[in-house]
Scaffold this active site. Structure first.
Site, PDB file in Angstrom:
ATOM      1  N   SER A 172      27.609   5.732  29.091  1.00 40.51           N
ATOM      2  CA  SER A 172      29.013   6.014  29.389  1.00 40.51           C
ATOM      3  C   SER A 172      29.073   7.005  30.555  1.00 40.51           C
ATOM      4  O   SER A 172      28.061   7.575  30.960  1.00 40.51           O
ATOM      5  CB  SER A 172      29.702   6.594  28.163  1.00 40.51           C
ATOM      6  N   GLN A 218      30.061   9.988  30.821  1.00 44.71           N
ATOM      7  CA  GLN A 218      29.562  11.343  30.525  1.00 44.71           C
ATOM      8  C   GLN A 218      28.256  11.274  29.736  1.00 44.71           C
ATOM      9  O   GLN A 218      27.970  12.149  28.921  1.00 44.71           O
ATOM     10  CB  GLN A 218      30.618  12.138  29.750  1.00 44.71           C
ATOM     11  N   SER A 219      27.478  10.236  29.981  1.00 42.89           N
ATOM     12  CA  SER A 219      26.243  10.052  29.196  1.00 42.89           C
ATOM     13  C   SER A 219      25.241  11.192  29.423  1.00 42.89           C
ATOM     14  O   SER A 219      24.801  11.437  30.549  1.00 42.89           O
ATOM     15  CB  SER A 219      25.618   8.716  29.606  1.00 42.89           C
ATOM     16  N   ASN A 220      24.875  11.847  28.305  1.00 39.95           N
ATOM     17  CA  ASN A 220      23.815  12.866  28.379  1.00 39.95           C
ATOM     18  C   ASN A 220      22.487  12.201  28.696  1.00 39.95           C
ATOM     19  O   ASN A 220      21.659  12.743  29.413  1.00 39.95           O
ATOM     20  CB  ASN A 220      23.673  13.584  27.033  1.00 39.95           C
ATOM     21  N   CYS A 273      21.961   9.491  30.455  1.00 37.13           N
ATOM     22  CA  CYS A 273      21.821   9.120  31.874  1.00 37.13           C
ATOM     23  C   CYS A 273      21.507  10.338  32.732  1.00 37.13           C
ATOM     24  O   CYS A 273      20.648  10.271  33.617  1.00 37.13           O
ATOM     25  CB  CYS A 273      23.078   8.402  32.370  1.00 37.13           C
TER      26      CYS A 273
END
Ligand SMILES: Cc1ncc(COP(=O)(O)O)c(C=O)c1O
Length: 360
Positions: free
Chosen positions: A82, A84-86, A88
Site C-alpha cells: 500500500s 504507506q507500506s512499511n 516497501c
C-alpha cells in the site's frame, strides 16, 4: 543426539544473511502500563529499534531476503504494497543499502499519493515507484500484483534489469523467494527474546503482536514450539477475518517446517488470530487507536503506529480489561515498528476518540 533447538539454529545459521541490524533489540518492562491495568506484567520487545531506517519487523526478514537475492545474482528488488507500506520502505532501504535497485508498486485506495510518511522516505531513497489504484476497499491480491509484474517484465528486461520478485511482507514463498525467509527470521527473533527472558529469569506466558501477511506470526509460533512451548502467540489481525487468515499463517508454518525439515505438529487451536480489533478496517483510525497511541507515548515514551502496533495494543489492553489473562501471567508485546506511517495520519490523530483507556 542433536537437540531440536540446536538443529534449527544450525540450519538457520547456514542460510545466507547480511547482519546489518542492531541486534538484539531491547526487551523491557512497561511499569506504568502494567500498573494502570493492574493485571499481568507487560513487557515489550523493541523491534521498532532494530537499527536501520525506523526499525520494524521487515528489517529482520530482509537480512535474509536481500542475501538470497544477491546469492541468486539479482541486481534489483521488485515488490508491492500500500501507499504507506512499511514493508516497501524497509525493502527499498535494505536494497539500497546492500546494493540492489529498489522497484516498488504502490497501491492507493481513494486518496492520490502524497509524499508523506513512508512514501516520503521511499522518495528520498530514490526508489523507482509505480502507482496503481487498488480495487475499492480490498487488499491487493498476489494475482493482481502478478499480472502487473508480467506486463512490466519486458520493460525491465529491455533495461537489462534482473529483479528479485518478492511478495508483500516477504511472507509467502512467491516469485524469486522460494524459502519462507520472513518466518525463518522470526524464529530467530523468538529465540532472541527467549534468551533475554531467561537472563531476566522470567517465562512469558503470551506474546501479543500485530499480524498482517502472516510470517511474523508463523515464525513466532514455530519459535515458541521449539524454545518455549508454554508461550502462546496471539496475532491481532489488522486486515483480515480470522479464519481465512489463520489458514494463511498455517500455509507459511508448513512451508517453514518443510524448508527446515522439521517434524512439528501445529494444531489449529495453536494458531490464535483475533479479528476483533480491525477498528473499521485496514489503515482506518478509531478513537481507541488514537487513545492507545497517546497512552503509550505519554506513559512509556513509546511510539506506536496507527495501522499495526496501536491496533495490537488495543487488543492487548482489551483482553486484559476483559479478564483474558491471569494476574500472574507475563505478556510480551512485540513492537513490530511501522512508526513512519504515524506522520501520514496528521490531524486525524488529534481528534478525540471514545475511550478504551479510562481515566488517562
Ligand atoms: C509495523 C508492522 N507490524 C506488523 C506487521 C505484520 O507482519 P506480517 O506481515 O509478518 O504479518 C507489519 C506488516 O506489514 C507491519 O508493517
Amino acid at each position: 543426539m542433536m537437540s531440536l533447538q540446536t538443529k534449527v539454529l544450525e540450519k538457520i545459521n547456514s542460510l545466507p544473511r547480511f547482519n546489518f541490524l542492531h541486534l538484539p533489540t531491547p526487551l523491557e518492562f512497561l511499569p506504568n502500563l502494567t500498573e494502570k491495568f493492574k493485571g499481568p506484567k507487560i513487557y515489550v520487545k523493541r523491534d521498532d529499534l532494530s537499527g536501520r531506517g525506523f526499525g520494524g519487523n521487515k528489517s529482520r526478514k530482509l537480512e535474509f531476503i536481500i542475501a538470497d537475492a544477491i546469492k541468486k545474482g539479482h541486481d534489483s528488488l521488485l515488490t508491492w504494497g500500500s501507499l504507506q507500506s512499511n514493508w516497501c520502505f524497509q525493502a527499498a532501504l535494505a536494497s539500497s543499502r546492500l546494493g540492489l535497485k529498489p522497484l516498488l508498486l504502490l497501491f492507493y485506495q481513494d486518496k492520490k499519493p502524497e509524499d508523506e510518511g513512508n512514501l516520503l522516505l521511499d522518495r528520498l531513497l530514490e526508489a523507482e515507484i509505480r502507482f496503481y489504484q487498488a480495487p475499492s476497499g480490498k487488499v491487493v491480491t498476489r494475482d493482481l500484483a502478478s499480472s502487473i509484474i508480467e506486463k512490466l517484465w519486458p520493460e525491465f528486461k529491455s533495461r537489462n534489469l534482473n529483479p528479485y520478485v518478492v511478495s508483500v511482507g516477504g511472507s509467502i514463498p512467491f516469485g524469486s523467494m522460494d524459502t519462507p525467509l520472513g518466518a525463518i527470521s522470526y524464529i530467530l527473533a523468538f529465540y532472541e527474546a527467549w534468551q533475554q527472558s531467561q537472563s531476566f529469569g522470567i517465562d512469558f506466558t503470551h506474546i501479543v503482536h500485530a499480524t498482517g501477511s502472516g510470517a511474523t506470526q508463523a515464525g513466532l509460533l514455530l519459535g515458541s514450539k521449539i524454545f518455549s512451548p508454554q508461550t502462546k502467540v496471539i496475532g491481532i489481525s489488522v486486515s483480515d477475518e480470522k479464519t481465512s487468515f489463520a489458514q494463511e499463517v498455517r500455509m507459511i508454518v508448513e512451508a517453514t517446517t518443510r524448508a527446515l525439515s522439521l517434524e512439528l505438529d501445529i494444531k489449529d487451536d495453536e494458531i490464535i488470530v483475533l479479528d476483533d480489533y480491525l477498528e473499521g478496517g485496514y489503515g482506518t483510525l478509531s478513537g481507541r487507536v488514537i487513545d492507545v497511541i497517546k497512552l503509550l507515548l505519554q506513559k512509556e515514551g513509546i511510539v506506536l503506529d496507527p495501522v499495526y502496533t496501536a491496533k495490537a495494543m488495543v487488543g492487548l489492553i482489551d483482553l486484559i480489561v476483559h479478564g483474558y489473562f491471569q494476574p500472574q501471567d507475563k505478556i510480551l508485546f512485540f513492537h513490530t515498528g511501522g512508526t513512519p506511517a504515524l506522520f501520514a495520519y496528521g490531524k486525524q490523530l488529534l481528534f478525540q476518540g471514545n475511550s478504551l483507556v479510562q481515566g488517562k
